[in-house]
Design a protein around this motif. Structure first.
Motif, PDB file in Angstrom:
ATOM      1  N   PRO A 138       0.804  -1.228   0.000  1.00 43.88           N
ATOM      2  CA  PRO A 138       0.000   0.000   0.000  1.00 43.88           C
ATOM      3  C   PRO A 138       0.833   1.273   0.000  1.00 43.88           C
ATOM      4  CG  PRO A 138      -0.877  -1.601   1.553  1.00 43.88           C
ATOM      5  CD  PRO A 138       0.441  -2.123   1.100  1.00 43.88           C
ATOM      6  N   LEU A 139       1.952   1.279   0.743  1.00 42.04           N
ATOM      7  CA  LEU A 139       2.783   2.478   0.787  1.00 42.04           C
ATOM      8  C   LEU A 139       3.343   2.794  -0.593  1.00 42.04           C
ATOM      9  CD1 LEU A 139       4.331   4.745   2.226  1.00 42.04           C
ATOM     10  CD2 LEU A 139       6.093   3.057   2.819  1.00 42.04           C
ATOM     11  N   GLU A 140       3.864   1.795  -1.285  1.00 39.39           N
ATOM     12  CA  GLU A 140       4.412   2.030  -2.618  1.00 39.39           C
ATOM     13  C   GLU A 140       3.323   2.471  -3.586  1.00 39.39           C
ATOM     14  OE1 GLU A 140       7.803  -0.119  -4.890  1.00 39.39           O
ATOM     15  OE2 GLU A 140       5.964  -1.283  -5.257  1.00 39.39           O
ATOM     16  N   GLN A 141       2.158   1.853  -3.510  1.00 44.90           N
ATOM     17  CA  GLN A 141       1.061   2.237  -4.389  1.00 44.90           C
ATOM     18  C   GLN A 141       0.677   3.703  -4.181  1.00 44.90           C
ATOM     19  OE1 GLN A 141      -0.523   0.554  -6.746  1.00 44.90           O
ATOM     20  NE2 GLN A 141       0.398  -1.461  -6.497  1.00 44.90           N
ATOM     21  N   TYR A 142       0.648   4.126  -2.939  1.00 44.85           N
ATOM     22  CA  TYR A 142       0.269   5.509  -2.630  1.00 44.85           C
ATOM     23  C   TYR A 142       1.337   6.494  -3.089  1.00 44.85           C
ATOM     24  CZ  TYR A 142      -1.205   9.540   0.174  1.00 44.85           C
ATOM     25  OH  TYR A 142      -1.594  10.787   0.596  1.00 44.85           O
ATOM     26  N   VAL A 143       2.598   6.160  -2.846  1.00 42.90           N
ATOM     27  CA  VAL A 143       3.691   7.050  -3.254  1.00 42.90           C
ATOM     28  C   VAL A 143       3.737   7.186  -4.769  1.00 42.90           C
ATOM     29  CG1 VAL A 143       6.196   7.327  -3.347  1.00 42.90           C
ATOM     30  CG2 VAL A 143       5.094   6.694  -1.194  1.00 42.90           C
ATOM     31  N   LEU A 144       3.686   6.061  -5.475  1.00 42.08           N
ATOM     32  CA  LEU A 144       3.777   6.101  -6.935  1.00 42.08           C
ATOM     33  C   LEU A 144       2.518   6.682  -7.566  1.00 42.08           C
ATOM     34  CD1 LEU A 144       5.485   2.676  -7.775  1.00 42.08           C
ATOM     35  CD2 LEU A 144       6.528   4.879  -7.209  1.00 42.08           C
ATOM     36  N   GLY A 145       1.380   6.479  -6.923  1.00 38.92           N
ATOM     37  CA  GLY A 145       0.134   6.918  -7.516  1.00 38.92           C
ATOM     38  C   GLY A 145      -0.292   8.324  -7.178  1.00 38.92           C
ATOM     39  N   ALA A 146       0.193   8.869  -6.051  1.00 42.51           N
ATOM     40  CA  ALA A 146      -0.277  10.183  -5.614  1.00 42.51           C
ATOM     41  C   ALA A 146       0.846  11.113  -5.169  1.00 42.51           C
ATOM     42  CB  ALA A 146      -1.291  10.021  -4.466  1.00 42.51           C
ATOM     43  N   CYS A 147       1.765  10.606  -4.368  1.00 39.87           N
ATOM     44  CA  CYS A 147       2.741  11.506  -3.733  1.00 39.87           C
ATOM     45  C   CYS A 147       3.754  12.090  -4.715  1.00 39.87           C
ATOM     46  CB  CYS A 147       3.472  10.769  -2.613  1.00 39.87           C
ATOM     47  SG  CYS A 147       2.392  10.208  -1.284  1.00 39.87           S
ATOM     48  N   LEU A 148       4.294  11.258  -5.598  1.00 35.55           N
ATOM     49  CA  LEU A 148       5.338  11.753  -6.497  1.00 35.55           C
ATOM     50  C   LEU A 148       4.800  12.756  -7.510  1.00 35.55           C
ATOM     51  CD1 LEU A 148       7.547   8.606  -7.225  1.00 35.55           C
ATOM     52  CD2 LEU A 148       7.833  10.372  -5.498  1.00 35.55           C
ATOM     53  N   GLY A 149       3.501  12.733  -7.756  1.00 36.17           N
ATOM     54  CA  GLY A 149       2.911  13.694  -8.683  1.00 36.17           C
ATOM     55  C   GLY A 149       2.161  14.813  -7.987  1.00 36.17           C
TER      56      GLY A 149
END
Length: 473
Positions: A138-149
């Motif tokens: 879940p952490l990776e999904q959130y970072v790649l899907g929302a945080c980095l953009g």
């Protein structure tokens, strides 16, 4: 950091008396505290019950609750451990650890220092309260899907802007460095070696410990149990930890250079601890308030500067505060959510606990090193600060220069700010009592601070909220 400072003996009965007085003065079911020094945890005490629905279940120093933003301190501490081991550099671009991550180029000049000190220029949220249980990471999904953009309002290092997203990205960097899921990495880096046996980022593991229930006030004013935990693995580095005051005190001992896990050596080197506690960014308030590595700076107790953080949302309230120069600190957990009416009561009794350890009187007074500024210089700064400023959400504000100050309007309210010191201006009276005009909870006056070069300010901080310059007025 002071070596082997003289510590006062504290009688547990004195601590219990303070907690009894607190519970008599507020509508809080239960509270637990631990006091500590650089040598270890010295006093543990608790009063009241862990749930109004179980009046026979007492609150204890090992009763576990959600500690919300104290998770940030844990994440920052884990980063400090990696630095102490030579596995990370607090000032190198995080892209070194994200070689295969899409969107990494936006972080080519972003460091762990930027992310952890809330100066990466990333918006605060939004932060999801629930995550898909079926996601493998879940952490990776959130970072790649929302945080980095996520939108940016500044370049890294330009201005303070409290950001849960920044802390989440820092946690993902820790995961990549350790090559293990963040929950496991935190357990190996910090929780196990520090002896934090009842601290976890896994809600399912937390349910195996004695838990205090969360309590909120109903519209009628009565307390009720809140039946959900806003803790999930997507945002674990920022707000997902469960802990107890026994373990929070052990975390404090780590920061004071102690060895709470009896490993034979401290987890943090003196250099790593200093990096965590040194102010990296000014919040721009009328009080002494800055940020180190995921830890807030201020207030002072006597002449000694404290560092710490609070963690609260609906249902629980926690606090960790330590004074490195004195080698002392305290941890607090109660089972009632944030309430403006409770804040001064909690602070009063928390100060009494620190005073038992030898802390001086609390003061939020800014460093007088800001100095006095000639009227002509104030007028010149006000003139160049005039303009239109905006945030990713909400109304823009317009700043215009006035004699010895500034006038700020959002099209609805108009507030005059007079010069205090340095680049800081305050509103003596007349500021509306809502965001963005309302003072920071620890301040008494609405405050505006100008950020950037003397010729062209790039941002202003309005009660700690960053506004980016959009154009001339």
């Amino acid at each position: 950091m002071t070596v082997d400072p003289p510590h006062r003996h504290v009688d547990t009965r004195d601590v219990q008396a303070i907690l009894d007085d607190f519970l008599k003065s507020v509508d809080v079911p239960g509270v637990a505290v631990s006091l500590f020094t650089s040598k270890g945890v010295t006093v543990r005490a608790a009063r009241g019950v862990s749930s109004i629905e179980s009046p026979d279940t007492a609150m204890t120093p090992t009763t576990v609750g959600v500690v919300h933003s104290l998770s940030k301190v844990m994440t920052g501490t884990a980063a400090g451990v990696l630095v102490a081991r030579g596995h990370a550099d607090i000032d190198e671009p995080i892209t070194r650890h994200l070689p295969d991550v899409p969107g990494r180029d936006r972080f080519a000049h972003t460091t762990l220092r930027h992310l952890l000190s809330h100066s990466a220029g990333i918006v605060r949220g939004p932060v999801p309260l629930l995550s898909e249980a079926t996601w493998r990471d879940p952490l990776e999904q959130y970072v790649l899907g929302a945080c980095l953009g996520a939108p940016r309002f500044a370049e890294p290092g330009q201005v303070f802007g409290y950001s849960e997203l920044g802390i989440v990205v820092a946690g993902y960097v820790i995961q990549r460095i350790m090559r293990k899921p963040f929950v496991q990495a935190m357990r190996e880096l910090l929780f196990e070696p520090a002896g934090m046996r009842r601290t976890t980022l896994d809600p399912f593991a937390a349910m195996t410990f004695p838990l205090c229930q969360q309590h909120v006030a109903t519209p009628s004013g009565r307390l009720a149990v809140r039946r959900r935990f806003d803790a999930n693995l997507m945002t674990a580095p920022s707000s997902g930890a469960f802990s107890c005051v026994e373990d929070l005190a052990r975390l404090g001992v780590v920061h004071l250079g102690g060895d709470p896990g009896n490993r034979g050596r401290p987890l943090l080197t003196a250099t790593a601890a200093r990096q965590l506690h040194e102010p990296c960014v000014d919040v721009g308030l009328d009080i002494v308030r800055g940020y180190g590595m995921a830890i807030a700076i201020g207030p002072r107790y006597g002449n000694a500067l404290s560092v710490g953080h609070e963690g609260h949302y609906d249902g629980n309230w926690s606090k960790l505060q330590l004074i490195p120069d004195l080698g002392i600190g305290a941890a607090w957990l109660d089972n009632r959510g944030e309430d403006p009416a409770l804040r001064p009561r909690r602070q009063k009794y928390f100060d009494q606990l620190l005073h038992l350890l030898g802390a001086g009187r609390r003061s939020w007074l800014r460093d007088n090193g800001l100095g006095s500024t000639p009227d002509l210089a104030v007028a010149a700064e006000a003139a160049v600060a005039a303009g239109i400023y905006g945030r990713p959400a909400g109304r823009t504000i317009t700043i215009s220069a006035e004699a010895n100050g500034l006038r700020v309007t959002d099209g609805v309210a108009s507030v005059r700010y007079t010069h205090l010191a340095g680049h800081v201006y305050v509103a003596p009276t007349g500021a509306p009592n809502h965001i963005p005009w309302a003072p920071d909870p620890d301040s008494t006056r609405s405050t505006l601070s100008i950020v950037g070069s003397a010729q062209t300010p790039t941002h202003v901080l309005l009660n700690g909220l960053p506004y980016q310059r959009l154009g001339q007025h």
